[in-house]
Design a protein around this motif. Sequence first.
Motif, PDB file in Angstrom:
ATOM      1  N   PRO A  99      60.283  56.767  54.028  1.00  0.00           N
ATOM      2  CA  PRO A  99      59.676  55.348  53.672  1.00  0.00           C
ATOM      3  C   PRO A  99      58.683  54.887  53.523  1.00  0.00           C
ATOM      4  O   PRO A  99      57.794  55.145  52.947  1.00  0.00           O
ATOM      5  CB  PRO A  99      60.040  55.199  55.067  1.00  0.00           C
ATOM      6  N   ASN A 100      58.568  54.170  52.267  1.00  0.00           N
ATOM      7  CA  ASN A 100      57.331  53.642  51.769  1.00  0.00           C
ATOM      8  C   ASN A 100      56.870  52.503  51.365  1.00  0.00           C
ATOM      9  O   ASN A 100      58.121  51.599  50.683  1.00  0.00           O
ATOM     10  CB  ASN A 100      57.103  54.597  50.027  1.00  0.00           C
ATOM     11  N   LEU A 134      64.876  56.819  49.537  1.00  0.00           N
ATOM     12  CA  LEU A 134      63.468  56.185  49.772  1.00  0.00           C
ATOM     13  C   LEU A 134      63.343  54.452  50.410  1.00  0.00           C
ATOM     14  O   LEU A 134      64.892  53.872  49.250  1.00  0.00           O
ATOM     15  CB  LEU A 134      63.101  55.899  47.536  1.00  0.00           C
ATOM     16  N   SER A 135      63.311  54.124  50.640  1.00  0.00           N
ATOM     17  CA  SER A 135      63.312  53.487  51.479  1.00  0.00           C
ATOM     18  C   SER A 135      61.708  52.455  51.753  1.00  0.00           C
ATOM     19  O   SER A 135      61.135  53.006  52.207  1.00  0.00           O
ATOM     20  CB  SER A 135      63.885  53.597  53.506  1.00  0.00           C
ATOM     21  N   ILE A 159      67.713  54.436  46.759  1.00  0.00           N
ATOM     22  CA  ILE A 159      66.296  53.534  46.735  1.00  0.00           C
ATOM     23  C   ILE A 159      67.008  52.677  47.750  1.00  0.00           C
ATOM     24  O   ILE A 159      68.387  52.393  46.767  1.00  0.00           O
ATOM     25  CB  ILE A 159      65.055  53.154  45.561  1.00  0.00           C
ATOM     26  N   VAL A 160      67.167  52.410  48.834  1.00  0.00           N
ATOM     27  CA  VAL A 160      67.443  51.858  49.702  1.00  0.00           C
ATOM     28  C   VAL A 160      66.633  50.307  50.261  1.00  0.00           C
ATOM     29  O   VAL A 160      65.307  50.895  50.343  1.00  0.00           O
ATOM     30  CB  VAL A 160      68.392  52.262  50.618  1.00  0.00           C
ATOM     31  N   PRO A 169      64.540  55.738  64.420  1.00  0.00           N
ATOM     32  CA  PRO A 169      64.523  56.646  64.889  1.00  0.00           C
ATOM     33  C   PRO A 169      65.278  57.427  64.556  1.00  0.00           C
ATOM     34  O   PRO A 169      65.076  58.731  65.029  1.00  0.00           O
ATOM     35  CB  PRO A 169      63.926  56.735  66.748  1.00  0.00           C
ATOM     36  N   ARG A 170      66.721  55.887  64.650  1.00  0.00           N
ATOM     37  CA  ARG A 170      67.740  57.587  64.736  1.00  0.00           C
ATOM     38  C   ARG A 170      67.727  57.784  63.441  1.00  0.00           C
ATOM     39  O   ARG A 170      68.406  59.458  63.161  1.00  0.00           O
ATOM     40  CB  ARG A 170      69.184  56.317  65.162  1.00  0.00           C
ATOM     41  N   ALA A 171      67.717  57.276  62.390  1.00  0.00           N
ATOM     42  CA  ALA A 171      67.496  57.577  61.207  1.00  0.00           C
ATOM     43  C   ALA A 171      66.979  59.140  60.590  1.00  0.00           C
ATOM     44  O   ALA A 171      67.227  59.514  60.011  1.00  0.00           O
ATOM     45  CB  ALA A 171      66.950  56.932  59.891  1.00  0.00           C
ATOM     46  N   PHE A 172      65.402  59.056  61.367  1.00  0.00           N
ATOM     47  CA  PHE A 172      65.267  60.567  61.412  1.00  0.00           C
ATOM     48  C   PHE A 172      65.851  61.191  62.023  1.00  0.00           C
ATOM     49  O   PHE A 172      65.296  62.269  61.356  1.00  0.00           O
ATOM     50  CB  PHE A 172      63.634  59.919  62.279  1.00  0.00           C
TER      51      PHE A 172
END
Length: 324
Positions: A99-100, A134-135, A159-160, A169-172
């Motif tokens: 994530p950026n 890449l979020s 890229i989203v 948290p769930r994505a991590f």
Amino acid sequence: FELGALLERVNLTDVATPEQALERVKALMVRRYDFFMCSGRECVDYTRFLAGKKKPVWSRAWNVVDNESIARQAEEAGADEEIYRHLRIPAGAPFFLAPNRFLPKKNMSGFLRAVALYREKAKAAGHESVHFILSGKGPLRESIEAGIRESGLDDCVRIVDWIPYHRMPRAFRLSLGLVLPSHFDQWGMTVNEALAAGAPALVSNRCGAHELIRNHVNGFTFDPDDAGHLSDLLLAVGHERALCDHLRRQAAESTRMASLDAGRDLEGDEVQRYWFARALEEIVSAPLAWLKLMGSKALLLVSGRDLPLSYSIELEMSRFTPIL
């Protein structure tokens, strides 16, 4: 006061470079203050470099997250289908999450070089490439998308838009780990969030939050300009199940265990002191075993070889996890 007045107090003929001249000016400005609040150990060091060692500095309670809340959200599997749909990858597909904000300092071009090298190494080793997400948003998004196409990485890099915060948290937890390749970040709160969610973190050593990472314990740090090293880390964490499972277990524990012992959420350097104390306890409890471990490391140094990223972690390192 005016900057001009400061410049009159700086003898520029004694300054070797413009950068040193700027540091002199900054020091004159900073020394006017009596108290400082800093984001981490390196911020403390730099502040004292400018303002002097006697000035009081407070580095507690900044850059922390609600570890328990994030850990609870990471366990909520009801939204998995929604998350994978947002990421545009098949359900259950392995992926790294980055994530950026798409800005120059985030070093997305260097990250893509590392991914390209990783894919070559994975193919040579007979592995199928994992996905890289890449979020985020930012002014460099179009150029990053062009770089993905030019590098032929369309099949593994997505890229989203931003993942909703309550789903992070769930994505991590679903991911193989966080990747933060920035050339510079004052801290990097996503590192705190990833660890609290139970995800390993690969963090640039130019980010303040790298002080939360213990190599071979809850992730790895790397030089953001060394794409080869990052590609090796991606290969090891992405395809060595024992290593990834070890990092995943320790990711949450590295902050949770320290916080539970203290009875409150701890900041980066407090967590570090906790693990240092634990390491000393391990050494005192088994000094001969510790000396044997140090001896093996000395032999590796003399021979000029490094430890393999996935070497017998459970057998060789489990007793001394806090040390490394």
